[in-house]
Enzyme design. Structure first.
Site, PDB file in Angstrom:
ATOM      1  N   LYS A  83       5.712   3.509   8.191  1.00 27.80           N
ATOM      2  CA  LYS A  83       4.615   4.172   8.352  1.00 27.80           C
ATOM      3  C   LYS A  83       3.292   3.144   8.472  1.00 27.80           C
ATOM      4  O   LYS A  83       2.471   3.566   9.411  1.00 27.80           O
ATOM      5  CB  LYS A  83       4.468   5.444   7.086  1.00 27.80           C
ATOM      6  CG  LYS A  83       3.331   6.052   7.222  1.00 27.80           C
ATOM      7  CD  LYS A  83       3.061   6.833   5.944  1.00 27.80           C
ATOM      8  CE  LYS A  83       4.318   7.719   5.487  1.00 27.80           C
ATOM      9  NZ  LYS A  83       3.834   8.628   4.307  1.00 27.80           N
ATOM     10  N   SER A 119      -6.728   5.458   3.823  1.00 35.04           N
ATOM     11  CA  SER A 119      -6.870   4.589   2.890  1.00 35.04           C
ATOM     12  C   SER A 119      -7.221   3.256   2.994  1.00 35.04           C
ATOM     13  O   SER A 119      -8.033   2.554   2.251  1.00 35.04           O
ATOM     14  CB  SER A 119      -5.606   4.682   2.122  1.00 35.04           C
ATOM     15  OG  SER A 119      -5.434   5.737   1.209  1.00 35.04           O
ATOM     16  N   GLY A 168      -3.167   8.109  -4.149  1.00 39.77           N
ATOM     17  CA  GLY A 168      -2.433   9.180  -4.638  1.00 39.77           C
ATOM     18  C   GLY A 168      -1.087   9.938  -3.975  1.00 39.77           C
ATOM     19  O   GLY A 168      -0.964   9.389  -2.998  1.00 39.77           O
ATOM     20  N   ASP A 169      -0.557  10.917  -4.652  1.00 37.88           N
ATOM     21  CA  ASP A 169       0.736  11.507  -3.774  1.00 37.88           C
ATOM     22  C   ASP A 169       0.947  12.489  -4.950  1.00 37.88           C
ATOM     23  O   ASP A 169      -0.089  13.174  -5.343  1.00 37.88           O
ATOM     24  CB  ASP A 169       1.928  10.429  -3.880  1.00 37.88           C
ATOM     25  CG  ASP A 169       3.242  10.899  -2.939  1.00 37.88           C
ATOM     26  OD1 ASP A 169       2.902  10.933  -1.837  1.00 37.88           O
ATOM     27  OD2 ASP A 169       4.098  11.624  -3.708  1.00 37.88           O
ATOM     28  N   LYS A 214       0.856  -1.060   0.096  1.00 41.00           N
ATOM     29  CA  LYS A 214      -0.028  -0.155   0.098  1.00 41.00           C
ATOM     30  C   LYS A 214       0.907   1.410  -0.051  1.00 41.00           C
ATOM     31  O   LYS A 214       1.774   1.223   0.733  1.00 41.00           O
ATOM     32  CB  LYS A 214      -0.856   0.079   1.260  1.00 41.00           C
ATOM     33  CG  LYS A 214      -1.852   1.008   1.510  1.00 41.00           C
ATOM     34  CD  LYS A 214      -3.133   0.712   0.881  1.00 41.00           C
ATOM     35  CE  LYS A 214      -4.101   2.042   0.531  1.00 41.00           C
ATOM     36  NZ  LYS A 214      -3.824   2.689  -0.749  1.00 41.00           N
ATOM     37  N   LYS A 244       5.269   1.881  -3.353  1.00 43.98           N
ATOM     38  CA  LYS A 244       5.178   2.977  -3.833  1.00 43.98           C
ATOM     39  C   LYS A 244       5.504   3.135  -5.229  1.00 43.98           C
ATOM     40  O   LYS A 244       6.163   2.083  -5.858  1.00 43.98           O
ATOM     41  CB  LYS A 244       6.313   4.167  -3.074  1.00 43.98           C
ATOM     42  CG  LYS A 244       6.147   5.516  -3.318  1.00 43.98           C
ATOM     43  CD  LYS A 244       4.896   6.056  -2.046  1.00 43.98           C
ATOM     44  CE  LYS A 244       4.738   7.491  -2.407  1.00 43.98           C
ATOM     45  NZ  LYS A 244       3.983   8.014  -1.269  1.00 43.98           N
TER      46      LYS A 244
HETATM   47  P1  NDP Z   1       0.399  17.944  -3.932  1.00 41.44           P
HETATM   48  O1  NDP Z   1       0.930  17.515  -5.500  1.00 41.44           O
HETATM   49  O2  NDP Z   1      -1.192  17.958  -3.710  1.00 41.44           O
HETATM   50  O3  NDP Z   1       1.173  19.326  -3.374  1.00 41.44           O
HETATM   51  C1  NDP Z   1       2.443  19.338  -3.425  1.00 41.44           C
HETATM   52  C2  NDP Z   1       2.830  20.712  -3.083  1.00 41.44           C
HETATM   53  O4  NDP Z   1       4.343  20.894  -2.935  1.00 41.44           O
HETATM   54  C3  NDP Z   1       2.521  21.751  -4.290  1.00 41.44           C
HETATM   55  O5  NDP Z   1       2.276  22.878  -3.528  1.00 41.44           O
HETATM   56  C4  NDP Z   1       3.955  21.919  -4.863  1.00 41.44           C
HETATM   57  O6  NDP Z   1       3.873  23.117  -5.665  1.00 41.44           O
HETATM   58  C5  NDP Z   1       4.826  21.700  -3.840  1.00 41.44           C
HETATM   59  N1  NDP Z   1       6.175  21.286  -4.414  1.00 41.44           N
HETATM   60  C6  NDP Z   1       6.322  19.816  -4.943  1.00 41.44           C
HETATM   61  N2  NDP Z   1       7.461  19.662  -5.217  1.00 41.44           N
HETATM   62  C7  NDP Z   1       8.099  20.663  -4.953  1.00 41.44           C
HETATM   63  C8  NDP Z   1       9.325  21.037  -5.046  1.00 41.44           C
HETATM   64  N3  NDP Z   1      10.254  20.313  -5.473  1.00 41.44           N
HETATM   65  N4  NDP Z   1       9.791  22.232  -4.508  1.00 41.44           N
HETATM   66  C9  NDP Z   1       8.804  23.203  -4.181  1.00 41.44           C
HETATM   67  N5  NDP Z   1       7.637  22.683  -3.904  1.00 41.44           N
HETATM   68  C10 NDP Z   1       7.290  21.755  -4.357  1.00 41.44           C
HETATM   69  O7  NDP Z   1       0.962  16.637  -2.946  1.00 41.44           O
HETATM   70  P2  NDP Z   1       0.605  16.298  -1.593  1.00 41.44           P
HETATM   71  O8  NDP Z   1       0.058  17.512  -0.791  1.00 41.44           O
HETATM   72  O9  NDP Z   1      -0.336  15.188  -1.700  1.00 41.44           O
HETATM   73  O10 NDP Z   1       1.902  15.763  -0.980  1.00 41.44           O
HETATM   74  C11 NDP Z   1       3.081  16.608  -0.316  1.00 41.44           C
HETATM   75  C12 NDP Z   1       4.152  15.641   0.425  1.00 41.44           C
HETATM   76  O11 NDP Z   1       3.096  14.875   1.454  1.00 41.44           O
HETATM   77  C13 NDP Z   1       4.662  14.590  -0.241  1.00 41.44           C
HETATM   78  O12 NDP Z   1       5.979  14.644   0.272  1.00 41.44           O
HETATM   79  C14 NDP Z   1       3.892  13.355  -0.208  1.00 41.44           C
HETATM   80  O13 NDP Z   1       4.566  12.341  -0.493  1.00 41.44           O
HETATM   81  C15 NDP Z   1       3.473  13.453   1.319  1.00 41.44           C
HETATM   82  N6  NDP Z   1       2.448  12.824   1.616  1.00 41.44           N
HETATM   83  C16 NDP Z   1       1.161  12.780   1.146  1.00 41.44           C
HETATM   84  C17 NDP Z   1       0.063  12.235   1.404  1.00 41.44           C
HETATM   85  C18 NDP Z   1      -1.265  12.274   0.728  1.00 41.44           C
HETATM   86  O14 NDP Z   1      -2.376  11.947   1.318  1.00 41.44           O
HETATM   87  N7  NDP Z   1      -1.555  13.164  -0.141  1.00 41.44           N
HETATM   88  C19 NDP Z   1       0.014  11.110   2.407  1.00 41.44           C
HETATM   89  C20 NDP Z   1       1.393  11.229   3.159  1.00 41.44           C
HETATM   90  C21 NDP Z   1       2.389  11.899   2.730  1.00 41.44           C
HETATM   91  P3  NDP Z   1       3.492  22.721  -7.485  1.00 41.44           P
HETATM   92  O15 NDP Z   1       2.088  22.938  -7.295  1.00 41.44           O
HETATM   93  O16 NDP Z   1       3.931  24.299  -7.845  1.00 41.44           O
HETATM   94  O17 NDP Z   1       4.438  21.970  -7.677  1.00 41.44           O
END
Ligand code: NDP
Length: 444
Positions: A114, A376, A165-166, A90, A126
């Site tokens: 996790k 999830s 998603g991620d 997962k 992943k």
């Molecule tokens: P999203 O794609 O929804 O949002 C990511 C955000 O981070 C956007 O604002 C993006 O900006 C910014 N970002 C991404 N890459 C970069 C970068 N290299 N430099 C600066 N800003 C960046 O992703 P999520 O919110 O889902 O995920 C965010 C983090 O949380 C990740 O590390 C993910 O693995 C982790 N995570 C997510 C989960 C989930 O349920 N969604 C669960 C557990 C962990 P821009 O739009 O401009 O790219």
């Protein structure tokens, strides 16, 4: 050399040019030393650590698709099925140009611990692609998702591997992926989570990671004699995790004052306007300049900078290694007393060490962002039952899970003489369950 050192050297030698994977393994194994040393000969004889750091399966594939101009494009697709000792694989799918095998391996490795911490029966995996959904039309995103799933569907299933998603994979992408899975496999099953509410999704899944992060932060603060209410919070990111972290922080009486995306960041001393942020990011898919244009109290800055503002609590919610040593120093100078990770591994090893040495409460993402994967797993339960729970029911379970996770790591850190070291606590608590299950299942 100790067993841990042998395995660390092996990981670097056998996985060249994968620095994020090396970093994740180092962070985990360093904090497991005390546990491994208790039983070093047995672990070594059974090659338990070698098996733990080697994915059970790595799937890499070509993803050809046609863009709106009729040009054929080719991306790389990945799925790393890391560890199934405690349940089906997962973990999310990431679509971002930076994606490569090392990044997916680091995320899959972290996911194993996790998922173990959630206390739910889910293994670690992943996947993703170097495809960039930004600037693509809906048709192009659909074409890509269908091609990606045409290959991936051979390797996943409701009892085998359940992606979610991620970064870059939200409701739109999950819908296209699910549709193609169903079409090819002729199976209507809970093979993906984060689905829409009309076709098997769970209420509160969208909010879960951000909300869960705040539930854990609230418990962390409470157990350290503080109240979340009234705290000023710096948040990075403006995606799924950041948006719902900001929303829940406000509901709990705190004041989030920043957010960021890959081009710039916002400082809004009156507190982020969540409805406006959601409209800009979730509906219009626009840049943060638009937020500043519509909100007189907000200042927009190009580049990085959220960690330079005065705050009590910092929640990095964007991406890996976004909070370095200089950022950690700046947070300390600005009065920050807690850093709780919303993203996966957003804090570098040096910054983590600095924060811990300087008395700043620090909770690693594998514990504090586990609310997404936990919910999830609740979506998987609802799909198996063919029932849908209410928002309150899912949210209450999420809250209980996050509070329990915090106490699991707190207890583990105390048991091994490292009270307050939540990195060690998370790694130890996550590891012990997986190791026990691996031992019980023999050499596989
Ligand atoms: P999203 O794609 O929804 O949002 C990511 C955000 O981070 C956007 O604002 C993006 O900006 C910014 N970002 C991404 N890459 C970069 C970068 N290299 N430099 C600066 N800003 C960046 O992703 P999520 O919110 O889902 O995920 C965010 C983090 O949380 C990740 O590390 C993910 O693995 C982790 N995570 C997510 C989960 C989930 O349920 N969604 C669960 C557990 C962990 P821009 O739009 O401009 O790219």
């Amino acid at each position: 050399m100790s067993y841990v050192d042998d395995v660390l050297a092996m990981v670097v030698a056998k996985n060249p040019a994968q620095p994020e994977f090396h970093q994740a393994v180092k962070e985990v194994l360093e904090s497991l030393r005390v546990v491994i040393e208790e039983n070093e000969e047995e672990y070594r004889k059974n090659a338990l650590l070698e098996r733990l750091v080697t994915p059970e399966r790595v799937i890499m594939f070509r993803v050809p698709w046609v863009d709106d101009k009729g040009q054929v494009q080719v991306n790389n697709g990945f799925r790393v099925q890391f560890n199934s000792a405690i349940g089906p694989y997962k973990g999310g799918l990431r679509f971002h140009p930076s994606v490569n095998l090392g990044i997916i391996k680091f995320l899959g490795f972290e996911q194993t611990f996790k998922n173990s911490l959630t206390s739910l029966p889910i293994g670690g995996g992943k996947g993703g692609s170097d495809f960039d959904p930004k600037g693509k039309s809906d048709r192009e995103v659909m074409a890509f998702c269908q091609s990606f799933m045409t290959e991936l569907c051979k390797h996943i299933g409701a009892d085998t591997d359940v992606p979610a998603g991620d970064i870059g994979v939200g409701g739109r992408e999950i819908g296209f992926l699910f549709g193609q899975y169903k079409r090819i496999r002729n199976l209507y099953e809970g093979v993906l989570t984060g689905k829409g509410l009309t076709y098997g999704g769970s209420l509160a899944r969208t909010e879960a990671t951000g909300y869960g992060l705040l539930y854990l932060t609230q418990e962390l603060l409470k157990c350290n004699g503080k109240d979340i209410k009234g705290q000023t919070i710096a948040v990075s990111g403006a995606g799924n995790v950041a948006i719902y972290a900001i929303q829940k922080a406000q509901q709990l009486g705190a004041k989030p004052v920043t957010c960021s995306d890959s081009t710039g960041w916002i400082y809004d001393p009156e507190g982020i306007d969540t409805a406006l942020l959601k409209e800009i990011k979730e509906v219009k898919r626009a840049r943060l300049t638009e937020y500043a244009a519509q909100r007189p109290s907000a200042q927009y800055h190009e580049g990085k900078g959220v960690w330079t503002v005065k705050c009590d609590v910092a929640l990095p919610c964007a991406t890996q290694n976004e909070l370095g040593l200089e950022d950690a120093k700046s947070l300390k100078e600005n009065g920050c007393f807690a850093v709780v990770e919303g993203a996966n591994m957003p804090t570098t090893l040096e910054a983590t060490e600095y924060l811990q040495k300087n008395g700043i409460l620090f909770c690693p993402g594998k514990a504090s962002n586990a609310g997404g994967v936990a919910t999830s797993a609740l979506e998987m339960s609802q799909n198996s039952e063919r029932l849908s729970w209410t928002f309150e029911e899912v949210d209450n379970r999420l809250k209980t899970i996050m509070v329990n996770i915090f106490h699991n790591l707190d207890d583990a850190s105390k048991k091994y003489g490292m009270e307050g070291n939540y990195v060690a606590g998370a790694n130890i608590a996550g590891f012990l369950k997986v190791a026990e299950a691996m031992k019980a299942q023999g050499i596989v």
